[in-house]
Design a protein around this motif. Structure first.
Motif, short mmCIF file in Angstrom:
data_model
loop_
_atom_site.label_atom_id
_atom_site.label_comp_id
_atom_site.label_asym_id
_atom_site.label_seq_id
_atom_site.Cartn_x
_atom_site.Cartn_y
_atom_site.Cartn_z
N ALA A 1 0.86 -1.29 0.27
CA ALA A 1 -0.01 -0.07 -0.01
C ALA A 1 0.83 1.40 0.18
CB ALA A 1 -0.93 -0.01 1.28
N MET A 2 1.68 1.44 0.66
CA MET A 2 2.57 2.64 0.79
C MET A 2 3.29 2.93 -0.22
SD MET A 2 1.10 4.10 3.30
CE MET A 2 2.06 5.59 3.31
N ASN A 3 3.90 1.76 -0.82
CA ASN A 3 4.67 1.75 -1.97
C ASN A 3 3.84 2.38 -3.19
OD1 ASN A 3 5.93 0.37 -4.71
ND2 ASN A 3 7.62 0.79 -2.98
N VAL A 4 2.50 2.01 -3.12
CA VAL A 4 1.66 2.39 -4.29
C VAL A 4 1.25 3.88 -3.88
CG1 VAL A 4 -0.52 2.22 -5.37
CG2 VAL A 4 0.80 0.22 -4.90
N ARG B 1 3.45 8.19 -6.53
CA ARG B 1 2.86 9.53 -6.88
C ARG B 1 3.02 10.64 -5.92
NH1 ARG B 1 -2.91 9.22 -8.76
NH2 ARG B 1 -2.12 8.22 -10.42
N PRO B 2 4.12 11.48 -6.15
CA PRO B 2 4.32 12.62 -5.36
C PRO B 2 3.19 13.65 -5.15
CG PRO B 2 5.70 12.77 -7.25
CD PRO B 2 4.84 11.61 -7.39
N ASP B 3 2.09 13.41 -4.58
CA ASP B 3 0.90 14.18 -4.80
C ASP B 3 0.81 14.83 -3.34
OD1 ASP B 3 0.10 12.14 -3.25
OD2 ASP B 3 -1.68 11.68 -4.63
N ASP C 1 -0.86 14.04 4.79
CA ASP C 1 -2.10 13.40 5.33
C ASP C 1 -2.06 11.82 5.24
OD1 ASP C 1 -4.29 12.51 6.76
OD2 ASP C 1 -5.57 14.32 6.04
N ARG C 2 -1.12 11.13 5.64
CA ARG C 2 -1.14 9.69 5.36
C ARG C 2 -2.45 8.97 5.50
NH1 ARG C 2 3.63 5.77 6.14
NH2 ARG C 2 4.83 7.75 6.11
N ARG C 3 -3.23 9.17 6.41
CA ARG C 3 -4.48 8.63 6.81
C ARG C 3 -5.38 8.73 5.55
NH1 ARG C 3 -7.69 5.17 9.86
NH2 ARG C 3 -9.90 5.32 9.13
N ALA C 4 -5.56 9.95 5.11
CA ALA C 4 -6.37 10.36 3.76
C ALA C 4 -5.99 9.79 2.50
CB ALA C 4 -6.29 11.93 3.63
N ALA C 5 -4.35 9.54 2.52
CA ALA C 5 -3.91 8.84 1.41
C ALA C 5 -4.23 7.26 1.42
CB ALA C 5 -2.34 9.09 1.28
N GLN D 1 -5.84 3.70 12.64
CA GLN D 1 -6.80 4.22 13.68
C GLN D 1 -7.46 5.26 13.13
OE1 GLN D 1 -7.37 2.23 16.10
NE2 GLN D 1 -6.02 0.61 15.39
N PRO D 2 -8.69 5.35 13.33
CA PRO D 2 -9.48 4.18 13.63
C PRO D 2 -9.53 3.20 12.33
CG PRO D 2 -10.90 6.10 13.03
CD PRO D 2 -9.37 6.64 12.88
N PRO D 3 -9.91 1.79 12.61
CA PRO D 3 -9.87 0.91 11.40
C PRO D 3 -10.69 1.28 10.16
CG PRO D 3 -10.46 0.06 13.74
CD PRO D 3 -10.53 1.24 13.84
N LEU D 4 -9.86 0.84 8.84
CA LEU D 4 -10.71 1.26 7.73
C LEU D 4 -11.66 -0.14 7.49
CD1 LEU D 4 -7.60 2.44 5.34
CD2 LEU D 4 -9.73 3.75 6.42
#
Length: 122
Positions: free
Chosen positions: A7-10, A14-16, A21-25, A53-56
């Motif tokens: 997930a974090m690699n995907v 894209r440097p957007d 806001d890691r959670r929003a990403a 947190q909170p869980p998705l």
């Protein structure tokens, strides 16, 4: 086919401004994966280093995470998922991490680059 997404690699492909806001990403990626997976007859698992947190929640995508957050812990969890899969030949790991690519290919999975996968989601 079982798609296992680093997930974090995907997200990082894209440097957007995702880092602000890691959670929003992560939420955007899961939403994109939900939409993509709903059109396919494949299993999709997104792997994170730690539980959000909170869980998705997702009705289509499995959200997995490493048992303990540490450097490369998501990679280790991805390798574990591949090696415990009934048929590693049915697994596609989405990542551009060259070390992870090597590890999952040795375990019998195929790989797909994060950037081109992100373009598929769009």
């Amino acid at each position: 086919m079982h798609w296992i997404v680093d997930a974090m690699n995907v997200i990082g492909s894209r440097p957007d401004g995702w880092w602000r806001d890691r959670r929003a990403a992560i939420e955007r990626l899961v939403s994109d994966l939900d939409r993509w997976a709903a059109l396919r007859d494949d299993v999709v698992t997104a792997v994170l280093e730690r539980p959000p947190q909170p869980p998705l929640a997702s009705s289509v995508v499995e959200i997995a995470f490493a048992p303990a957050a540490a450097p490369n812990s998501a990679d280790d969890e991805i390798v574990r998922l591949v090696t415990t899969h009934d048929d590693a030949g049915e697994v596609v790991v989405v990542t551009s991490d060259s070390e992870l690519v090597q590890r999952v290919r040795q375990a019998g999975a195929t790989t797909h680059p994060a950037k081109t996968f992100r373009q598929m989601l769009d």
